[in-house]
Scaffold this motif. Structure first.
Motif, PDB file in Angstrom:
ATOM      1  N   ILE A  47     -21.695   1.451 -58.989  1.00  0.00           N
ATOM      2  CA  ILE A  47     -22.075   0.442 -57.999  1.00  0.00           C
ATOM      3  C   ILE A  47     -21.764  -0.951 -58.538  1.00  0.00           C
ATOM      4  O   ILE A  47     -21.217  -1.801 -57.826  1.00  0.00           O
ATOM      5  N   LEU A  51     -19.270  -3.544 -56.795  1.00  0.00           N
ATOM      6  CA  LEU A  51     -19.696  -4.899 -56.423  1.00  0.00           C
ATOM      7  C   LEU A  51     -18.750  -5.922 -57.044  1.00  0.00           C
ATOM      8  O   LEU A  51     -18.354  -6.895 -56.385  1.00  0.00           O
ATOM      9  N   LEU A  52     -18.363  -5.703 -58.300  1.00  0.00           N
ATOM     10  CA  LEU A  52     -17.573  -6.714 -59.006  1.00  0.00           C
ATOM     11  C   LEU A  52     -16.145  -6.793 -58.484  1.00  0.00           C
ATOM     12  O   LEU A  52     -15.513  -7.844 -58.573  1.00  0.00           O
ATOM     13  N   ILE A  53     -15.612  -5.679 -57.956  1.00  0.00           N
ATOM     14  CA  ILE A  53     -14.265  -5.766 -57.386  1.00  0.00           C
ATOM     15  C   ILE A  53     -14.317  -5.954 -55.873  1.00  0.00           C
ATOM     16  O   ILE A  53     -13.279  -5.933 -55.209  1.00  0.00           O
ATOM     17  N   GLY A  54     -15.525  -6.159 -55.329  1.00  0.00           N
ATOM     18  CA  GLY A  54     -15.629  -6.464 -53.912  1.00  0.00           C
ATOM     19  C   GLY A  54     -15.474  -5.264 -53.006  1.00  0.00           C
ATOM     20  O   GLY A  54     -15.205  -5.421 -51.813  1.00  0.00           O
ATOM     21  N   VAL A  56     -17.357  -3.145 -51.080  1.00  0.00           N
ATOM     22  CA  VAL A  56     -18.671  -2.858 -50.510  1.00  0.00           C
ATOM     23  C   VAL A  56     -18.519  -2.247 -49.132  1.00  0.00           C
ATOM     24  O   VAL A  56     -17.585  -2.617 -48.423  1.00  0.00           O
ATOM     25  N   PRO A  57     -19.428  -1.363 -48.690  1.00  0.00           N
ATOM     26  CA  PRO A  57     -20.483  -0.765 -49.519  1.00  0.00           C
ATOM     27  C   PRO A  57     -19.903   0.139 -50.591  1.00  0.00           C
ATOM     28  O   PRO A  57     -18.875   0.769 -50.350  1.00  0.00           O
ATOM     29  N   PRO A  58     -20.527   0.198 -51.761  1.00  0.00           N
ATOM     30  CA  PRO A  58     -20.001   1.001 -52.869  1.00  0.00           C
ATOM     31  C   PRO A  58     -19.883   2.472 -52.493  1.00  0.00           C
ATOM     32  O   PRO A  58     -20.679   2.981 -51.705  1.00  0.00           O
TER      33      PRO A  58
ATOM     34  N   LEU B  51     -21.417 -13.138 -57.432  1.00  0.00           N
ATOM     35  CA  LEU B  51     -21.714 -12.055 -56.490  1.00  0.00           C
ATOM     36  C   LEU B  51     -22.472 -12.601 -55.289  1.00  0.00           C
ATOM     37  O   LEU B  51     -22.194 -12.245 -54.153  1.00  0.00           O
ATOM     38  N   VAL B  56     -15.745 -12.672 -55.411  1.00  0.00           N
ATOM     39  CA  VAL B  56     -15.398 -11.517 -56.231  1.00  0.00           C
ATOM     40  C   VAL B  56     -13.888 -11.368 -56.319  1.00  0.00           C
ATOM     41  O   VAL B  56     -13.195 -11.689 -55.356  1.00  0.00           O
ATOM     42  N   PRO B  57     -13.335 -10.847 -57.435  1.00  0.00           N
ATOM     43  CA  PRO B  57     -14.060 -10.567 -58.670  1.00  0.00           C
ATOM     44  C   PRO B  57     -14.530 -11.853 -59.334  1.00  0.00           C
ATOM     45  O   PRO B  57     -13.851 -12.879 -59.242  1.00  0.00           O
ATOM     46  N   PRO B  58     -15.689 -11.821 -59.983  1.00  0.00           N
ATOM     47  CA  PRO B  58     -16.253 -13.030 -60.583  1.00  0.00           C
ATOM     48  C   PRO B  58     -15.306 -13.636 -61.624  1.00  0.00           C
ATOM     49  O   PRO B  58     -14.568 -12.912 -62.291  1.00  0.00           O
ATOM     50  N   LEU B  61     -14.902 -12.275 -65.083  1.00  0.00           N
ATOM     51  CA  LEU B  61     -14.134 -11.047 -65.306  1.00  0.00           C
ATOM     52  C   LEU B  61     -12.656 -11.235 -65.023  1.00  0.00           C
ATOM     53  O   LEU B  61     -11.815 -10.542 -65.587  1.00  0.00           O
TER      54      LEU B  61
ATOM     55  N   LEU C  52     -25.124  -4.960 -51.428  1.00  0.00           N
ATOM     56  CA  LEU C  52     -24.524  -3.627 -51.264  1.00  0.00           C
ATOM     57  C   LEU C  52     -23.872  -3.453 -49.909  1.00  0.00           C
ATOM     58  O   LEU C  52     -22.927  -2.677 -49.771  1.00  0.00           O
ATOM     59  N   ILE C  53     -24.361  -4.139 -48.873  1.00  0.00           N
ATOM     60  CA  ILE C  53     -23.700  -4.029 -47.571  1.00  0.00           C
ATOM     61  C   ILE C  53     -22.737  -5.186 -47.350  1.00  0.00           C
ATOM     62  O   ILE C  53     -22.173  -5.332 -46.272  1.00  0.00           O
TER      63      ILE C  53
END
Lengths: 212, 212, 212
Positions: A47, A51-54, A56-58, B51, B56-58, B61, C52-53
């Protein structure tokens, strides 16, 4: 996500869920506490990566196969914990396997998402260590990754193989298997032979500094 | 991100990485554990901020300068920890500097991302306190921000200066420097003179409530 | 977000902020530490759900009503903690109410964002348990959700009612109220009558495995 990466991800979900659930059983948590630990250990790394690579939803939340797998693993651990404990080092072996598989799959997924070959292994390492870190934080103990021999290094080595393979244009499945084997082997060897990284020289603590 | 904010962010990354790595050295973590703590302390606040504003990505990273800096800081702390310890309060001073710089840079970045002038300082504060919180949680201790004198307040004050300056149309670099100095000064003064915020009156604990 | 869900979310923010702030007062944190705990407990679940969404920036940061509410709750807890403590089980009752309201509102919001009816309750549960988990992690203790009787199960049951109602096309407000009552009732009954889920059989610990 191609089938191969998905398969790795699902295997990692299973073994990390087992490791989290076994830890919950040992700490005498009830059935749902065990399931929450199975979920957290199995899903937190993936997850976080998504989230970090965008993305979403995971995947761990939007694809029904992930919950099916970690719930099964949690129930198996709950029902047969004495039998699983009889294996040697069960938590640590499952943990090493999950680390290897997630480090490789996370790197692959980061490369697919367009992250460069220097950063992608870092994301792979994060996917690999995230779940175990959350498991340990939830149990109020210092994460294994900070105490253990060659833990994050092993993940980074495995992830690095995948990234180098990608740069050289080698076939992805072969480098993924090689990377996972390298990571798993390093981690298990470190456990078996007590390999560890150096510790810094300690300064005598200055008297006006409280214990950190 | 303009060069000035980027520079602040990189400075914050360096000093927070030093503070995290020194804490890891004191707790006798091995080289990679020290590096993981350096990464977590230096990057968690900025990654959380990115985030939350959807960037993203932040940056921590996707930009190679961030890992280059926290890895260097971690290695420096590892190699020369006795020398660094001989400075007075090294962890706390680096921590205060990181807090000031991240609070200001975080507010700036939130304003750029279109967050309003009331909420942007909250995001700045989160960027400032996030890394130190994760560092302490990973070491299984109650975060400094919850125990310390004028910690989050100092971050919020510095962040507020930036937001007010933005509303008034003052030059951004001047308000950033003023905000960072205010935050750093407040935090150091609080440490030196033992300033602290009031503690609530305690009720006698009801007998049927377990210790919280 | 429609007004009804928003109202639930704001109620949940208030009661979770109270529960977090009371815990901070008991642990003798200062005013700002109490406010940070109020914020973390009240907002972590909703922010996690929004991340998450893909709803960034999260409502808890972009809407001024959320900070207004958790700051008020924190100040109330700080000023009148002895009076609030005189209520029976104050933290646990506020916690149960927040759990119920967030589980329901989180499920609703996930359904609105297009998450399927199997996964939406999981997101609702995460919204419900996230804040309390962060509160406990920040205080360096094992989260209530892992130790407590029927905690996450109650959240999942309430969230499930909302998802089933959505599939059957029942009016959303009625199912939300029913789900929240079910969750709150289950949780309070579990506390009152000591209901709990089974604990796994323990294996004798193998001698070469360190305590987990």
């Amino acid at each position: 996500m191609d089938t191969f990466v998905l398969t790795l991800d699902l295997i990692g979900t299973f073994v990390f869920a087992l490791s989290g659930a076994m830890m919950g059983v040992r700490r005498q948590l009830d059935l749902f506490g065990v399931l929450v630990l199975a979920f957290a250990t199995a899903s937190a790394g993936g997850i976080l990566r998504d989230l970090l690579i965008g993305a979403v939803p995971p995947a761990a939340l939007s694809d029904w196969r992930y919950p099916a797998i970690w719930i099964s693993a949690g129930l198996i651990a709950f029902a047969w914990s004495p039998r699983i404990e009889r294996l040697r080092h069960p938590v640590r072996v499952f943990d090493a396997l999950g680390l290897a598989v997630f480090a490789v799959a996370g790197t692959d997924k980061a490369l697919e998402a367009g992250i460069g070959p220097l950063m992608a292994p870092c994301l792979g390492m994060l996917s690999g260590i995230g779940g175990g870190m959350l498991r340990d934080v939830l149990l109020a103990q210092v994460p294994l990754v900070l105490r253990a021999e060659l833990y994050a290094v092993a993940a980074l080595a495995g992830a690095g193989v995948v990234a180098i393979g990608d740069v050289l244009g080698l076939p992805g499945q072969a480098t993924a298997v090689a990377g996972a084997l390298l990571c798993f082997g390093l981690r298990i060897a470190a456990l078996r032979y007590g390999w560890h990284l150096p510790i810094a020289l300690q300064a005598p603590r200055s008297p006006d500094e409280p214990p950190a």
